[in-house]
Motif scaffolding. Sequence first.
Motif, short mmCIF file in Angstrom:
data_model
loop_
_atom_site.label_atom_id
_atom_site.label_comp_id
_atom_site.label_asym_id
_atom_site.label_seq_id
_atom_site.Cartn_x
_atom_site.Cartn_y
_atom_site.Cartn_z
N TYR A 369 0.83 -1.21 0.00
CA TYR A 369 0.00 0.00 0.00
C TYR A 369 0.87 1.26 0.00
CZ TYR A 369 -4.74 -1.81 0.46
OH TYR A 369 -5.94 -2.40 0.21
N MET A 370 1.93 1.21 0.75
CA MET A 370 2.81 2.39 0.86
C MET A 370 3.43 2.72 -0.49
SD MET A 370 5.63 2.87 3.87
CE MET A 370 6.30 4.48 4.27
N GLY A 371 4.00 1.70 -1.15
CA GLY A 371 4.62 1.92 -2.45
C GLY A 371 3.61 2.34 -3.51
N SER A 372 2.48 1.67 -3.53
CA SER A 372 1.47 1.97 -4.54
C SER A 372 0.87 3.36 -4.34
CB SER A 372 0.37 0.90 -4.47
OG SER A 372 -0.48 0.96 -5.58
N ALA A 423 9.21 -4.43 1.28
CA ALA A 423 9.74 -3.07 1.40
C ALA A 423 10.64 -2.73 0.22
CB ALA A 423 10.48 -2.91 2.72
N CYS A 424 11.47 -3.68 -0.19
CA CYS A 424 12.34 -3.46 -1.35
C CYS A 424 11.52 -3.19 -2.60
CB CYS A 424 13.24 -4.67 -1.58
SG CYS A 424 14.50 -4.91 -0.29
N GLN A 425 10.49 -4.01 -2.80
CA GLN A 425 9.66 -3.82 -3.99
C GLN A 425 8.94 -2.48 -3.94
OE1 GLN A 425 7.75 -7.02 -6.43
NE2 GLN A 425 5.99 -6.47 -5.17
N ALA A 426 8.52 -2.03 -2.75
CA ALA A 426 7.89 -0.72 -2.62
C ALA A 426 8.84 0.39 -3.05
CB ALA A 426 7.42 -0.50 -1.18
N VAL A 427 10.12 0.24 -2.69
CA VAL A 427 11.14 1.23 -3.10
C VAL A 427 11.30 1.21 -4.61
CG1 VAL A 427 13.59 1.79 -3.01
CG2 VAL A 427 12.37 1.19 -0.91
N PHE A 428 11.47 0.02 -5.20
CA PHE A 428 11.65 -0.08 -6.64
C PHE A 428 10.45 0.52 -7.38
CE2 PHE A 428 14.11 -4.30 -5.78
CZ PHE A 428 15.19 -3.57 -5.32
N TYR A 429 9.27 0.16 -6.95
CA TYR A 429 8.04 0.59 -7.61
C TYR A 429 7.88 2.10 -7.53
CZ TYR A 429 3.02 0.26 -8.84
OH TYR A 429 1.80 0.37 -9.44
N THR A 430 8.16 2.67 -6.37
CA THR A 430 8.05 4.12 -6.18
C THR A 430 9.04 4.86 -7.07
OG1 THR A 430 7.33 3.82 -3.88
CG2 THR A 430 8.14 5.99 -4.51
N LEU A 470 8.72 -8.70 -8.34
CA LEU A 470 8.05 -8.92 -9.62
C LEU A 470 8.98 -8.55 -10.78
CD1 LEU A 470 5.10 -9.87 -10.09
CD2 LEU A 470 4.55 -7.50 -10.61
N PRO A 471 9.13 -9.43 -11.77
CA PRO A 471 10.08 -9.17 -12.87
C PRO A 471 9.84 -7.85 -13.58
CG PRO A 471 9.36 -11.46 -12.91
CD PRO A 471 8.55 -10.79 -11.85
N SER A 472 8.58 -7.47 -13.81
CA SER A 472 8.33 -6.22 -14.52
C SER A 472 8.81 -5.02 -13.72
CB SER A 472 6.84 -6.07 -14.81
OG SER A 472 6.09 -6.17 -13.62
N VAL A 473 8.73 -5.11 -12.39
CA VAL A 473 9.20 -4.02 -11.54
C VAL A 473 10.72 -3.96 -11.54
CG1 VAL A 473 9.25 -3.11 -9.18
CG2 VAL A 473 7.15 -4.12 -10.07
N THR A 474 11.36 -5.11 -11.37
CA THR A 474 12.82 -5.14 -11.31
C THR A 474 13.43 -4.74 -12.65
OG1 THR A 474 12.82 -7.52 -11.80
CG2 THR A 474 12.88 -6.86 -9.50
N SER A 475 12.83 -5.16 -13.77
CA SER A 475 13.40 -4.82 -15.08
C SER A 475 13.29 -3.33 -15.36
CB SER A 475 12.71 -5.62 -16.19
OG SER A 475 11.34 -5.30 -16.24
N MET A 476 12.16 -2.72 -14.98
CA MET A 476 12.03 -1.28 -15.19
C MET A 476 12.93 -0.50 -14.23
SD MET A 476 10.64 0.97 -17.10
CE MET A 476 9.34 0.06 -17.91
N PHE A 477 13.03 -0.97 -13.01
CA PHE A 477 13.94 -0.34 -12.05
C PHE A 477 15.38 -0.44 -12.55
CE2 PHE A 477 16.86 -1.10 -8.45
CZ PHE A 477 16.77 0.12 -7.80
N ASP A 566 -4.16 -0.39 -25.44
CA ASP A 566 -4.97 -0.56 -24.24
C ASP A 566 -4.18 -1.03 -23.04
OD1 ASP A 566 -7.19 0.16 -25.70
OD2 ASP A 566 -7.55 -1.92 -26.34
N GLU A 567 -2.85 -1.02 -23.08
CA GLU A 567 -2.05 -1.37 -21.91
C GLU A 567 -1.69 -0.09 -21.20
OE1 GLU A 567 -1.17 -4.31 -20.82
OE2 GLU A 567 -1.97 -5.55 -22.41
N ASP A 568 -2.31 0.19 -20.07
CA ASP A 568 -2.04 1.43 -19.36
C ASP A 568 -1.17 1.20 -18.15
OD1 ASP A 568 -3.78 0.11 -17.77
OD2 ASP A 568 -5.09 1.82 -17.39
N ASP A 569 -0.54 0.02 -18.05
CA ASP A 569 0.25 -0.27 -16.88
C ASP A 569 1.31 -1.29 -17.24
OD1 ASP A 569 1.24 -0.91 -14.36
OD2 ASP A 569 -0.70 -0.53 -13.43
N PHE A 570 2.57 -1.00 -16.88
CA PHE A 570 3.63 -1.93 -17.23
C PHE A 570 3.52 -3.24 -16.47
CE2 PHE A 570 5.39 0.19 -13.54
CZ PHE A 570 6.10 -0.79 -12.89
N LEU A 571 2.66 -3.30 -15.44
CA LEU A 571 2.47 -4.53 -14.67
C LEU A 571 1.42 -5.43 -15.29
CD1 LEU A 571 2.32 -2.97 -11.12
CD2 LEU A 571 4.18 -4.32 -12.06
#
Length: 618
Positions: A369-372, A423-430, A470-477, A566-571
């Motif tokens: 929730y924090m990252g999103s 927590a790591c994923q929240a950082v990457f995503y943010t 999540l691979p899509s998050v790590t690849s974009m990060f 129609d893809e509005d999200d890289f996830l």
Amino acid sequence: MEVEGWDFLNSPPVKTVRFGGSVAETLDKLRKGDSSDYELLKHQLADPDIKDSQIISWLQEFRGCMTQLTKDHEQLIYTVLRLPWVGRSQAVVDEFLAFLSNLVSAQTVYLCACLKMVVSHFTPKRVTICEGGVDISESEDEEDTDLPRNFDLCHQALQLIIRYVPSTSRFLMPILQDGFPFVQKSPRTLECYVHNLLRLTVYVPSIRRDVLELIVGQLLKLDVSASREEIEEAEENQNQSQNQDQPEEGLFDMDEDMTAEQPHRTNMMAHPVAERLDTLMVVLMAYIRDICNVDGSFHAERTKELYKDLLSVFDKLILPTHASGHVQYTLFYLCSFKLALAEAFLDHLWKVLQNPTQPAILRQAAAGYMGSFMARAKFVPVLTVRACLDLLLTWIHAYIDSQDSSGRQVCCDISLHGPFYAACQAVFYTLVFRHRAMLEANMKKGLEYLQSLNLERLVMCQLNPLKVCLPSVTSMFAAITRKYQVVFCYTIIERNNRQVLPVVRSSAGGDGVTTNTNPLDSFFPFDPYLLKRSGQLIEPLYQAWDDLAETDLLPPKTAQEAQKEDEDDFLSGETPHGDAMLGLTPSSYGSNVCSPNSGGATLSHDIKTSLFRNESNI
């Protein structure tokens, strides 16, 4: 009265026709063992064609012998309470309300029966459709033009009861829970009931938190029963069907009425569950807006109290629910009113995440929730995002220190380190969503800030978060940090891809070898909002993913994939939204080990003091 010249067939009766004695006489007969008039009285009261004058006459008599109407006469009283007073003349309404007042005052044993009767009018009345003398179906009369007046009368009756029995609020909640329509009822029926529940909280504020909990619980049932994929598929199928049915331009003119209805139709959700949910979300968000604003001006105290109630419901119901897609936006919308609200919400999530006494799954959900929230909320400024990242990274580095100094073999185990990975994923995503805002004002200072986070230590540590997130998050990060030469992740990602995945115990438990690309059960609660009408309030506040702006960061193949329509999200396609059941996110509740104490740090140490520390921020 002269009989001559009187048209009997076409003239109303001069006097109400009734059988048996008065109510007092009937009760006296019953005490002596004669129940014939008593049964006749109940039969006449249950007559569906009973006239206004008859109702008034009976009620006046009942008011005259109220002390005799003890619990022994509950069947008679239940029959009286079923009298069709709503929708009748004002004289009937006034007499019935006077009867209610007398009844709850003299015979409190009937309080709950009176409350149930009033609450039963919170939805449109049911009408029976007959053909050939046979009842073929039953449905709600949703076009009843008297509904607003009827609802006003219901609330007038409840306020009257509360005036005579101040303890009424203690008995209301079970009745409201039992009266809640089944979630598969029509959107209009659900809308009316929820509207009346929320209206009730205005003059019975002591039950507001319980009412919100009841409503949110029902909304969550709807939310998790319609997955994102199902909603999108229904919309796509409807659009295709409309395109196929659309006539060639100029062939003929559409009927004006059909054209007028078109905007309404396009605002409706194709998926029936999504339509119900959208209807109720509109009601709930309108309530939030009206409570927080009085005569067009923001009301700080009322907003603070509503925030407390909604946050309590969030902790109890929303946070533990996996894969809800829309209900959590009630808090998103409320927090958009003032920055202090958004900061208080982030502060609350941070406290849940860094608290080792909380169940690990709730800490993981709080991190999500924090990252999103930081990534998607336009109203959260960069200064607040940086303060949150500082807290997260400080906690993450302390966690790595505790593992390095433990003397134990550190392994990639989600059941042990779930909050850390979340927590790591929240950082990457943010950083994926907000890095441009951090850099565009002052590139040099922005880069210095990113380098100060020591992200290289994070991605290089033995816990290997790039392998779990999540691979899509790590690849974009990885693409973003490579572009700005902050940290190089591709070597680690390629090494992780080459390795055969070991037995990794996911948060769902079990030891089966899996190639699951989402072992964290990643859930991004503020993914794009799909509901049309309530979404109009969310859209101006929402940070959508800009595919075109980021395609230069990606390898050629990934960039082409990002261009899909129609893809509005890289996830898209990677986070699990389907097959969700209302309940707790699958995980282990006992995995609280290896969690360093953060020293009680709070978000408010690094940003403006939170809502409850300094109310003047609102």
